[in-house]
Design a protein around this motif. Sequence first.
Motif, PDB file in Angstrom:
ATOM      1  N   GLY A 294     -48.721 -20.863  19.152  1.00 53.24           N
ATOM      2  CA  GLY A 294     -48.107 -21.726  20.149  1.00 53.24           C
ATOM      3  C   GLY A 294     -46.696 -21.346  20.529  1.00 53.24           C
ATOM      4  O   GLY A 294     -46.014 -22.089  21.236  1.00 53.24           O
ATOM      5  N   ILE A 295     -46.235 -20.158  20.077  1.00 52.13           N
ATOM      6  CA  ILE A 295     -44.859 -19.737  20.360  1.00 52.13           C
ATOM      7  C   ILE A 295     -44.825 -18.280  20.796  1.00 52.13           C
ATOM      8  O   ILE A 295     -45.470 -17.416  20.200  1.00 52.13           O
ATOM      9  CB  ILE A 295     -43.959 -19.912  19.118  1.00 52.13           C
ATOM     10  N   LEU A 296     -44.069 -18.013  21.856  1.00 51.48           N
ATOM     11  CA  LEU A 296     -43.756 -16.646  22.274  1.00 51.48           C
ATOM     12  C   LEU A 296     -42.421 -16.312  21.620  1.00 51.48           C
ATOM     13  O   LEU A 296     -41.388 -16.889  21.966  1.00 51.48           O
ATOM     14  CB  LEU A 296     -43.639 -16.559  23.798  1.00 51.48           C
ATOM     15  N   ARG A 297     -42.442 -15.402  20.657  1.00 53.34           N
ATOM     16  CA  ARG A 297     -41.251 -15.158  19.844  1.00 53.34           C
ATOM     17  C   ARG A 297     -40.794 -13.708  19.957  1.00 53.34           C
ATOM     18  O   ARG A 297     -41.583 -12.776  19.823  1.00 53.34           O
ATOM     19  CB  ARG A 297     -41.534 -15.517  18.387  1.00 53.34           C
ATOM     20  N   PHE A 298     -39.501 -13.537  20.186  1.00 50.02           N
ATOM     21  CA  PHE A 298     -38.855 -12.230  20.218  1.00 50.02           C
ATOM     22  C   PHE A 298     -37.965 -12.113  18.978  1.00 50.02           C
ATOM     23  O   PHE A 298     -37.087 -12.948  18.766  1.00 50.02           O
ATOM     24  CB  PHE A 298     -37.973 -12.095  21.465  1.00 50.02           C
ATOM     25  N   TYR A 299     -38.173 -11.079  18.186  1.00 48.14           N
ATOM     26  CA  TYR A 299     -37.373 -10.861  16.987  1.00 48.14           C
ATOM     27  C   TYR A 299     -36.308  -9.790  17.259  1.00 48.14           C
ATOM     28  O   TYR A 299     -36.586  -8.794  17.936  1.00 48.14           O
ATOM     29  CB  TYR A 299     -38.235 -10.357  15.831  1.00 48.14           C
ATOM     30  N   ALA A 300     -35.126  -9.979  16.725  1.00 46.67           N
ATOM     31  CA  ALA A 300     -34.093  -8.943  16.795  1.00 46.67           C
ATOM     32  C   ALA A 300     -34.399  -7.896  15.738  1.00 46.67           C
ATOM     33  O   ALA A 300     -34.454  -8.219  14.547  1.00 46.67           O
ATOM     34  CB  ALA A 300     -32.719  -9.550  16.547  1.00 46.67           C
ATOM     35  N   LYS A 301     -34.622  -6.662  16.157  1.00 45.99           N
ATOM     36  CA  LYS A 301     -34.969  -5.619  15.197  1.00 45.99           C
ATOM     37  C   LYS A 301     -33.895  -5.449  14.125  1.00 45.99           C
ATOM     38  O   LYS A 301     -34.191  -5.301  12.949  1.00 45.99           O
ATOM     39  CB  LYS A 301     -35.193  -4.294  15.925  1.00 45.99           C
ATOM     40  N   ASP A 302     -32.631  -5.453  14.553  1.00 45.59           N
ATOM     41  CA  ASP A 302     -31.521  -5.355  13.609  1.00 45.59           C
ATOM     42  C   ASP A 302     -30.848  -6.722  13.510  1.00 45.59           C
ATOM     43  O   ASP A 302     -29.779  -6.953  14.066  1.00 45.59           O
ATOM     44  CB  ASP A 302     -30.517  -4.290  14.074  1.00 45.59           C
ATOM     45  N   SER A 303     -31.504  -7.637  12.805  1.00 41.83           N
ATOM     46  CA  SER A 303     -30.990  -9.009  12.723  1.00 41.83           C
ATOM     47  C   SER A 303     -29.671  -9.088  11.973  1.00 41.83           C
ATOM     48  O   SER A 303     -28.879 -10.003  12.200  1.00 41.83           O
ATOM     49  CB  SER A 303     -32.023  -9.926  12.058  1.00 41.83           C
ATOM     50  N   ALA A 304     -29.409  -8.135  11.085  1.00 40.38           N
ATOM     51  CA  ALA A 304     -28.145  -8.143  10.346  1.00 40.38           C
ATOM     52  C   ALA A 304     -26.963  -7.981  11.303  1.00 40.38           C
ATOM     53  O   ALA A 304     -25.974  -8.707  11.221  1.00 40.38           O
ATOM     54  CB  ALA A 304     -28.142  -7.030   9.296  1.00 40.38           C
ATOM     55  N   SER A 305     -27.069  -7.025  12.233  1.00 39.22           N
ATOM     56  CA  SER A 305     -25.981  -6.801  13.195  1.00 39.22           C
ATOM     57  C   SER A 305     -25.912  -7.919  14.225  1.00 39.22           C
ATOM     58  O   SER A 305     -24.827  -8.388  14.582  1.00 39.22           O
ATOM     59  CB  SER A 305     -26.169  -5.456  13.907  1.00 39.22           C
ATOM     60  N   VAL A 306     -27.067  -8.355  14.715  1.00 39.10           N
ATOM     61  CA  VAL A 306     -27.107  -9.393  15.736  1.00 39.10           C
ATOM     62  C   VAL A 306     -26.519 -10.705  15.206  1.00 39.10           C
ATOM     63  O   VAL A 306     -25.887 -11.459  15.943  1.00 39.10           O
ATOM     64  CB  VAL A 306     -28.554  -9.594  16.238  1.00 39.10           C
TER      65      VAL A 306
END
Length: 502
Positions: A294-306
């Motif tokens: 039920g969700i369209l989700r975009f993940y940040a590949k480099d979540s540490a930097s983001v």
Amino acid sequence: MADMAKFFEALSERAYKENDLSDVTYAMCEADVKFRQFFLDFFFKDAHLDASKVTIEREHSEANGRPDFWIKDEEGISYIVEVKIWDGNHHFEQYYDILDGRGEAEGNTSPRTDNKIWRRLGYIANYESVKDVKVGTFDKKSIEVCRVATWKEFLEGLSLYAYFDDSAIKAYAEYVKHVSPFDDFKVPEHWVIETEDFKAIKTFDDNLKAVIAQNAGVKLYTGSPRRFRSMQWMGQFFEWTIGDGNMELAGKKVWGWIGARYTDKGAVVCVEFEDMSGWGKPVCDCYKGNVKGGILRFYAKDSASVATRPEELQKFFGAVLNAVQNGFNLCAEDVIYCMSEAYVRNYSTPLLSMKCLPFALKNHFIDKDFTHKMAECGYDFAFVYGNDQEMPDSHCGRYFELRKKSEDKEAGNRTIYRGWIGVDYNSSCCKDKNREDSGTYWDAPVFSIEISKDLPAAESLPENSWGWRCVELGEKKEWKLAFAEAKDKLLNVVKRNSKQDC
């Protein structure tokens, strides 16, 4: 006909606390005899209880406790089921005493070793570690003496029966998944309560608001409390009027969310659109193949930097909006987002502190030794819910109560002092209201205990500008050592107010 899936989905947005879960489960037991029979068999299969002949009460009150589910069979034999999500306040012995018929005033100190009584106690939580809690005079694991299970096992049992081909029961199962997501999370052995991590959490929250304001057609939306859920996620909703580019979406207004979700690997930064009318359905309709759960989700590949660099957060958020607005292929390999967590390279460690601290407090702070020492001083210690117990932009911790024991065993005659324990990093509260140079908690965040000034023994402690008496515990210490220090200092405060030798 009512859409039961949507009913329970909407319910999960508002009724997601432990008592809510118990209330909804109780209502299901009362409304559906098949579910009621499954519930009884799941906890007490060997008792062969008949769903049509038992009575079930919610929060039946006894002199020494108020269990979530009080069940009586046709012969008058009692059974108890206690419901937990994250709560680490376990009272196995208390429920044994209730089933044994012994009250506080009776002074029954005989060993709690009757297996027949233990088998009339059911316990369910969201974490496997509850099965290892030591209980009883013989100091066995809880799983060895009574029926202890997880919500995951409960729903797996329902699925084996195909939810009895009942849309309401299947929708209830989805509700449980929303309010009690299955999580085998464990606090890292050497995790440190690093107060600077919590400053990073507030900074991230501030950065979210800033990047929302920086993008054309996007503005902050504050109308939903779901922006933050304890030990699950933190973030901000936004309202977006989509510009020209994707002809199917141009000019439409949608609502999305940007923030961080906590996993056992760390925190992952995401942008999400819910496949619901009035939220993100127009976007989800254009990318049906990418909608999961039920969700369209975009993940940040480099979540540490983001998570730590505003320019990277802006780049990530802008890339997602640009892809949707211009109808791009969402799975392009050269972008900084991905559609599956499997492709996330780096997780944020500081943001995970927002999960580690409350999880550790609820599940590891209270132990038998601490409970015994508190009792010797004439108090019971228990964590209690408060809707402002943690706020990403201010503080993270848990409220507790010191409940003074009394010779009068009648309910309601106990003096209660409220307190809070956690990391405070608020920029508006002075650490010592009597010192102009004390600074705010943002200037110098601290892991501390805050106690009601009504507690006589706290009179000598410094008082902050919120009106709490405070015991500071430091800025950086391994969590188990920090908890040991906190318990020692709390006991020292209580001893000043106790006439007993503790």
